[in-house]
Design a protein around this motif. Structure first.
Motif, PDB file in Angstrom:
ATOM      1  N   SER A 256       0.875  -1.168   0.000  1.00 50.73           N
ATOM      2  CA  SER A 256       0.000   0.000   0.000  1.00 50.73           C
ATOM      3  C   SER A 256       0.912   1.219   0.000  1.00 50.73           C
ATOM      4  N   LEU A 257       0.754   2.080  -0.988  1.00 49.83           N
ATOM      5  CA  LEU A 257       1.569   3.294  -1.102  1.00 49.83           C
ATOM      6  C   LEU A 257       0.653   4.501  -0.942  1.00 49.83           C
ATOM      7  N   GLN A 258       0.931   5.313   0.072  1.00 52.00           N
ATOM      8  CA  GLN A 258       0.069   6.448   0.415  1.00 52.00           C
ATOM      9  C   GLN A 258       0.879   7.731   0.480  1.00 52.00           C
ATOM     10  N   PHE A 259       0.273   8.811   0.007  1.00 55.52           N
ATOM     11  CA  PHE A 259       0.884  10.132   0.083  1.00 55.52           C
ATOM     12  C   PHE A 259      -0.057  11.055   0.837  1.00 55.52           C
ATOM     13  N   ALA A 260       0.446  11.675   1.896  1.00 52.27           N
ATOM     14  CA  ALA A 260      -0.333  12.696   2.587  1.00 52.27           C
ATOM     15  C   ALA A 260      -0.442  13.909   1.663  1.00 52.27           C
ATOM     16  N   ARG A 261      -1.311  14.826   2.009  1.00 52.75           N
ATOM     17  CA  ARG A 261      -1.437  16.063   1.234  1.00 52.75           C
ATOM     18  C   ARG A 261      -0.499  17.098   1.846  1.00 52.75           C
ATOM     19  N   PHE A 262       0.419  17.605   1.022  1.00 49.37           N
ATOM     20  CA  PHE A 262       1.336  18.652   1.468  1.00 49.37           C
ATOM     21  C   PHE A 262       1.879  19.362   0.248  1.00 49.37           C
ATOM     22  N   ASP A 263       2.399  20.565   0.461  1.00 44.60           N
ATOM     23  CA  ASP A 263       2.986  21.326  -0.636  1.00 44.60           C
ATOM     24  C   ASP A 263       4.159  20.557  -1.225  1.00 44.60           C
ATOM     25  N   GLY A 264       4.175  20.448  -2.547  1.00 46.14           N
ATOM     26  CA  GLY A 264       5.275  19.767  -3.223  1.00 46.14           C
ATOM     27  C   GLY A 264       5.129  18.263  -3.327  1.00 46.14           C
TER      28      GLY A 264
ATOM     29  N   HIS B 216       7.461  14.336  -4.959  1.00 45.24           N
ATOM     30  CA  HIS B 216       7.716  13.085  -4.241  1.00 45.24           C
ATOM     31  C   HIS B 216       6.999  11.914  -4.917  1.00 45.24           C
ATOM     32  N   ARG B 217       5.800  12.157  -5.412  1.00 49.26           N
ATOM     33  CA  ARG B 217       5.101  11.112  -6.185  1.00 49.26           C
ATOM     34  C   ARG B 217       5.916  10.721  -7.410  1.00 49.26           C
ATOM     35  N   ALA B 218       6.501  11.707  -8.074  1.00 47.60           N
ATOM     36  CA  ALA B 218       7.290  11.436  -9.281  1.00 47.60           C
ATOM     37  C   ALA B 218       8.533  10.614  -8.962  1.00 47.60           C
ATOM     38  N   ALA B 219       9.119  10.830  -7.793  1.00 42.36           N
ATOM     39  CA  ALA B 219      10.317  10.085  -7.389  1.00 42.36           C
ATOM     40  C   ALA B 219       9.995   8.681  -6.888  1.00 42.36           C
ATOM     41  N   LEU B 220       8.709   8.422  -6.624  1.00 43.18           N
ATOM     42  CA  LEU B 220       8.303   7.156  -6.010  1.00 43.18           C
ATOM     43  C   LEU B 220       7.195   6.442  -6.783  1.00 43.18           C
ATOM     44  N   PRO B 221       7.413   6.122  -8.043  1.00 41.65           N
ATOM     45  CA  PRO B 221       6.376   5.333  -8.714  1.00 41.65           C
ATOM     46  C   PRO B 221       6.235   3.976  -8.014  1.00 41.65           C
ATOM     47  N   ARG B 222       5.044   3.476  -7.987  1.00 40.92           N
ATOM     48  CA  ARG B 222       4.731   2.246  -7.259  1.00 40.92           C
ATOM     49  C   ARG B 222       5.688   1.096  -7.614  1.00 40.92           C
ATOM     50  N   HIS B 223       5.984   0.920  -8.895  1.00 40.79           N
ATOM     51  CA  HIS B 223       6.853  -0.199  -9.294  1.00 40.79           C
ATOM     52  C   HIS B 223       8.258  -0.059  -8.707  1.00 40.79           C
ATOM     53  N   ARG B 224       8.753   1.168  -8.556  1.00 41.17           N
ATOM     54  CA  ARG B 224      10.085   1.375  -7.992  1.00 41.17           C
ATOM     55  C   ARG B 224      10.083   1.116  -6.481  1.00 41.17           C
TER      56      ARG B 224
ATOM     57  N   VAL C   9       3.514   1.907   2.853  1.00 41.66           N
ATOM     58  CA  VAL C   9       4.484   2.993   2.806  1.00 41.66           C
ATOM     59  C   VAL C   9       3.692   4.285   2.740  1.00 41.66           C
ATOM     60  N   ARG C  10       3.958   5.189   3.672  1.00 39.60           N
ATOM     61  CA  ARG C  10       3.256   6.472   3.715  1.00 39.60           C
ATOM     62  C   ARG C  10       4.276   7.592   3.681  1.00 39.60           C
ATOM     63  N   ILE C  11       4.068   8.534   2.762  1.00 43.14           N
ATOM     64  CA  ILE C  11       4.923   9.703   2.626  1.00 43.14           C
ATOM     65  C   ILE C  11       4.188  10.863   3.291  1.00 43.14           C
ATOM     66  N   VAL C  12       4.837  11.496   4.284  1.00 38.18           N
ATOM     67  CA  VAL C  12       4.158  12.496   5.110  1.00 38.18           C
ATOM     68  C   VAL C  12       4.914  13.821   5.120  1.00 38.18           C
ATOM     69  N   ASP C  13       4.255  14.828   5.651  1.00 36.05           N
ATOM     70  CA  ASP C  13       4.887  16.139   5.820  1.00 36.05           C
ATOM     71  C   ASP C  13       5.627  16.176   7.157  1.00 36.05           C
TER      72      ASP C  13
ATOM     73  N   LEU D 255       5.999   1.659   6.863  1.00 36.71           N
ATOM     74  CA  LEU D 255       7.148   2.550   6.731  1.00 36.71           C
ATOM     75  C   LEU D 255       6.604   3.947   6.509  1.00 36.71           C
ATOM     76  N   VAL D 256       7.026   4.889   7.332  1.00 42.57           N
ATOM     77  CA  VAL D 256       6.597   6.277   7.211  1.00 42.57           C
ATOM     78  C   VAL D 256       7.827   7.100   6.880  1.00 42.57           C
ATOM     79  N   LEU D 257       7.812   7.741   5.718  1.00 41.20           N
ATOM     80  CA  LEU D 257       8.936   8.563   5.280  1.00 41.20           C
ATOM     81  C   LEU D 257       8.509  10.023   5.264  1.00 41.20           C
ATOM     82  N   CYS D 258       9.320  10.871   5.846  1.00 35.80           N
ATOM     83  CA  CYS D 258       9.006  12.297   5.956  1.00 35.80           C
ATOM     84  C   CYS D 258       9.613  13.042   4.770  1.00 35.80           C
ATOM     85  N   ALA D 259       8.765  13.465   3.850  1.00 35.20           N
ATOM     86  CA  ALA D 259       9.201  14.063   2.587  1.00 35.20           C
ATOM     87  C   ALA D 259      10.173  15.232   2.750  1.00 35.20           C
TER      88      ALA D 259
END
Length: 153
Positions: free
Chosen positions: A9-17, A21-29, A46-50, A85-89
């Protein structure tokens, strides 16, 4: 050698920019990085957060009042690796710039790093463990075509 199965599961929080980060993290990669680091099948989110969410989670779960690059919440290591996994953008972006590596390469390193943590690897338990974990990360990243993140440190 076949790579372990992965439910991702790949999730992106809503934040500026967030688009950068979505472009750097395509699901297949993301899946490729994690599967190369897994020793067993896995179910990972995997969740990308502010910075605010990253700081809050680090404070609540680790008692450290700052946003860190990656947090691993491991739930099971066998027979299936289960973790979040929570990664802080903003932290990842800042570190990539400081290290003079691409955002995608730094995310790859942190995905591998977090996945190893989910399987019991730990670099904070002593120098030998840190060296073993770094060596494993370096080998996995080399297989992904990514330079040694520890070179020159």
């Amino acid at each position: 050698m076949a790579l372990p199965e992965l439910s991702l599961s790949l999730q992106f929080a809503r934040f500026d920019g967030v688009a950068r980060h979505r472009a750097a993290l395509p699901r297949h990669r993301v899946a490729r990085c994690i599967r190369h680091a897994l020793a067993l099948p896995g179910e990972l989110a995997v969740r990308i957060v502010d910075a605010d969410e990253g700081r809050r989670l680090n404070r609540e779960f680790r008692g450290k009042d700052y946003a860190t690059n990656v947090l691993t919440f491991d739930y099971a290591a066998s027979p299936v690796v289960m973790a979040d996994l929570v990664l802080c953008a903003p932290v990842v972006a800042r570190e990539a710039k400081e290290l003079r590596v691409t955002l995608a390469a730094h995310y790859a390193h942190l995905l591998v790093h977090g996945t190893l943590h989910a399987q019991g690897w730990d670099h904070e338990t002593g120098e030998a463990d840190a060296q073993a974990m770094e060596a494993r990360e370096t080998a996995i990243l080399a297989g992904l075509g990514i330079a040694d993140p520890y070179r020159g440190r």
